[in-house]
Design a protein around this motif. Structure first.
Motif, PDB file in Angstrom:
ATOM      1  N   MET A  82       0.770  -1.001  -0.473  1.00  0.00           N
ATOM      2  CA  MET A  82       0.298   0.147  -0.237  1.00  0.00           C
ATOM      3  C   MET A  82       0.916   1.139   0.141  1.00  0.00           C
ATOM      4  O   MET A  82       0.559   2.254  -0.869  1.00  0.00           O
ATOM      5  CB  MET A  82      -0.414  -0.012   1.378  1.00  0.00           C
ATOM      6  CG  MET A  82      -2.249  -0.642   1.187  1.00  0.00           C
ATOM      7  SD  MET A  82      -3.537  -0.658   2.061  1.00  0.00           S
ATOM      8  CE  MET A  82      -2.743  -1.344   3.173  1.00  0.00           C
ATOM      9  N   ILE A  85       2.256   1.577  -3.638  1.00  0.00           N
ATOM     10  CA  ILE A  85       1.248   2.297  -4.483  1.00  0.00           C
ATOM     11  C   ILE A  85       1.053   4.113  -4.099  1.00  0.00           C
ATOM     12  O   ILE A  85       0.658   4.358  -4.616  1.00  0.00           O
ATOM     13  CB  ILE A  85      -0.199   1.284  -4.753  1.00  0.00           C
ATOM     14  CG1 ILE A  85       0.184  -0.151  -4.643  1.00  0.00           C
ATOM     15  CG2 ILE A  85      -1.314   1.620  -5.264  1.00  0.00           C
ATOM     16  CD1 ILE A  85      -0.687  -1.176  -4.854  1.00  0.00           C
ATOM     17  N   ASP A  86       0.422   3.902  -2.791  1.00  0.00           N
ATOM     18  CA  ASP A  86      -0.359   4.519  -2.742  1.00  0.00           C
ATOM     19  C   ASP A  86       1.317   6.553  -3.267  1.00  0.00           C
ATOM     20  O   ASP A  86       0.844   7.615  -2.817  1.00  0.00           O
ATOM     21  CB  ASP A  86      -0.396   5.058  -1.274  1.00  0.00           C
ATOM     22  CG  ASP A  86      -1.874   4.426  -0.786  1.00  0.00           C
ATOM     23  OD1 ASP A  86      -2.650   4.185  -1.821  1.00  0.00           O
ATOM     24  OD2 ASP A  86      -1.528   4.102   0.230  1.00  0.00           O
ATOM     25  N   VAL A  93      -5.984   1.079  -9.452  1.00  0.00           N
ATOM     26  CA  VAL A  93      -5.343  -0.074  -9.171  1.00  0.00           C
ATOM     27  C   VAL A  93      -5.419  -1.014  -9.830  1.00  0.00           C
ATOM     28  O   VAL A  93      -6.360  -1.366  -9.449  1.00  0.00           O
ATOM     29  CB  VAL A  93      -5.072  -0.701  -7.920  1.00  0.00           C
ATOM     30  CG1 VAL A  93      -3.639  -1.655  -7.961  1.00  0.00           C
ATOM     31  CG2 VAL A  93      -4.284   1.291  -6.941  1.00  0.00           C
ATOM     32  N   HIS A 109      -8.905  -0.065   1.425  1.00  0.00           N
ATOM     33  CA  HIS A 109      -8.627   0.740   0.925  1.00  0.00           C
ATOM     34  C   HIS A 109      -8.371   1.657  -0.085  1.00  0.00           C
ATOM     35  O   HIS A 109      -8.498   2.820  -0.672  1.00  0.00           O
ATOM     36  CB  HIS A 109      -6.768   1.320   1.752  1.00  0.00           C
ATOM     37  CG  HIS A 109      -5.907   1.446   1.101  1.00  0.00           C
ATOM     38  ND1 HIS A 109      -6.126   3.223   2.393  1.00  0.00           N
ATOM     39  CD2 HIS A 109      -4.979   2.168   0.265  1.00  0.00           C
ATOM     40  CE1 HIS A 109      -5.007   3.889   2.147  1.00  0.00           C
ATOM     41  NE2 HIS A 109      -4.354   3.760   0.488  1.00  0.00           N
ATOM     42  N   TYR A 110      -8.595   0.861  -0.645  1.00  0.00           N
ATOM     43  CA  TYR A 110      -8.825   0.148  -2.356  1.00  0.00           C
ATOM     44  C   TYR A 110     -10.685   0.548  -2.653  1.00  0.00           C
ATOM     45  O   TYR A 110     -10.644   0.337  -4.336  1.00  0.00           O
ATOM     46  CB  TYR A 110      -7.735   0.050  -3.360  1.00  0.00           C
ATOM     47  CG  TYR A 110      -6.340  -0.162  -2.471  1.00  0.00           C
ATOM     48  CD1 TYR A 110      -6.209   1.476  -3.464  1.00  0.00           C
ATOM     49  CD2 TYR A 110      -5.366  -0.357  -2.697  1.00  0.00           C
ATOM     50  CE1 TYR A 110      -4.470   1.502  -2.936  1.00  0.00           C
ATOM     51  CE2 TYR A 110      -4.202  -0.105  -2.105  1.00  0.00           C
ATOM     52  CZ  TYR A 110      -3.890   1.179  -2.376  1.00  0.00           C
ATOM     53  OH  TYR A 110      -2.478   1.437  -2.037  1.00  0.00           O
ATOM     54  N   ASP A 111     -11.046  -0.064  -1.750  1.00  0.00           N
ATOM     55  CA  ASP A 111     -12.691   0.205  -2.173  1.00  0.00           C
ATOM     56  C   ASP A 111     -13.157   1.142  -3.841  1.00  0.00           C
ATOM     57  O   ASP A 111     -13.075   1.950  -3.285  1.00  0.00           O
ATOM     58  CB  ASP A 111     -13.089   0.387  -1.292  1.00  0.00           C
ATOM     59  CG  ASP A 111     -14.452  -0.054  -1.294  1.00  0.00           C
ATOM     60  OD1 ASP A 111     -16.078  -1.297  -2.030  1.00  0.00           O
ATOM     61  OD2 ASP A 111     -15.457   0.803  -0.822  1.00  0.00           O
ATOM     62  N   ARG A 113     -11.439   1.472  -6.536  1.00  0.00           N
ATOM     63  CA  ARG A 113     -10.639   1.515  -6.886  1.00  0.00           C
ATOM     64  C   ARG A 113      -9.751   0.567  -7.542  1.00  0.00           C
ATOM     65  O   ARG A 113      -8.965   0.712  -8.451  1.00  0.00           O
ATOM     66  CB  ARG A 113      -9.762   2.309  -6.728  1.00  0.00           C
ATOM     67  CG  ARG A 113     -10.630   3.624  -6.432  1.00  0.00           C
ATOM     68  CD  ARG A 113      -8.779   4.529  -6.104  1.00  0.00           C
ATOM     69  NE  ARG A 113      -8.778   4.840  -4.076  1.00  0.00           N
ATOM     70  CZ  ARG A 113      -7.700   5.165  -3.896  1.00  0.00           C
ATOM     71  NH1 ARG A 113      -6.745   5.421  -4.040  1.00  0.00           N
ATOM     72  NH2 ARG A 113      -7.122   4.835  -2.373  1.00  0.00           N
ATOM     73  N   LEU A 114     -10.156  -0.570  -7.159  1.00  0.00           N
ATOM     74  CA  LEU A 114      -9.452  -1.938  -7.495  1.00  0.00           C
ATOM     75  C   LEU A 114     -10.864  -2.387  -8.335  1.00  0.00           C
ATOM     76  O   LEU A 114     -11.506  -3.473  -8.465  1.00  0.00           O
ATOM     77  CB  LEU A 114      -9.467  -2.839  -6.335  1.00  0.00           C
ATOM     78  CG  LEU A 114      -8.095  -3.864  -5.800  1.00  0.00           C
ATOM     79  CD1 LEU A 114      -6.552  -3.398  -6.340  1.00  0.00           C
ATOM     80  CD2 LEU A 114      -8.180  -3.918  -4.185  1.00  0.00           C
TER      81      LEU A 114
END
Length: 198
Positions: A82, A85-86, A93, A109-111, A113-114
């Motif tokens: 993370m 990536i962040d 992502v 965390h990437y809800d 967006r993944l």
């Protein structure tokens, strides 16, 4: 040096990165920058020997390795991943042959967006050995699915699917090769629809 896109995309791989390459090539060919303010900025892998990293570097993309073997557990690995990536503040992502099961915290965390691509017609055959399982079950068709990632393995909203016939005498390898050609088509299209708000 090209301008940083307003909507950066990070791709995660574990191997050759053929879906990653298809996504990068589509982003350039189909003008994602001009149309959506989006572009692939980085490729990350959990394996130092992932062949796709060299391909990405040759095209000027940032690359990084977060080796899962160097972390005590899944939570520690996901936290390190993370952070890597962040650093790119991604709008999306994309998992492209990334062979790690991600923790609920990572997924949350990437809800939204993944995204992932899976080599079966979900909800059929989640997990591994999808092509062999389809052949053994006598399926007439197989295929691939692009879906949003949720906390449940290979579930989540289906964004695109492609159907491939299972031919008489098919091997898992032959079927996988035919499915892969369709993966390279549907994944970029699904990402485009997400970028367009569809």
């Amino acid at each position: 040096m090209p301008a940083r896109p307003a909507r950066p995309i990070v791709i995660l791989i574990s191997g050759s990165g053929s879906n990653m390459a298809a996504l990068v090539e589509a982003s350039v060919r189909d003008l994602w920058g001009e149309r959506f303010g989006a572009g692939v900025v980085a490729v990350l892998s959990n394996r130092p020997d992932a062949a796709g990293l060299a391909w990405a570097r040759e095209r000027g993309l940032a690359t990084a390795v977060v080796d899962h073997k160097r972390h005590a557990d899944r939570e520690a690995f996901d936290a390190a991943l993370m952070a890597a990536i962040d650093a790119h503040a991604p709008a999306l992502v994309l998992l492209a042959g990334f062979m790690r099961i991600l923790t609920p915290g990572f997924v949350h965390h990437y809800d939204g967006r993944l995204l992932n691509i899976h080599p079966s017609l979900l909800p059929a055959f989640p997990g591994l050995k999808t092509h062999q399982r389809a052949i053994e079950m006598g399926c007439r068709v197989a295929g691939a699915t692009v879906h949003r990632v949720t906390g449940e393995l290979d579930h989540g909203e289906i964004l695109a699917q492609a159907v491939v016939p299972v031919l008489p005498g098919d091997t898992a390898e032959a079927l996988a090769a035919r499915v892969l050609t369709q993966e390279h088509l549907i994944y970029p299209r699904a990402v485009e629809r997400c970028l367009a708000g569809g």
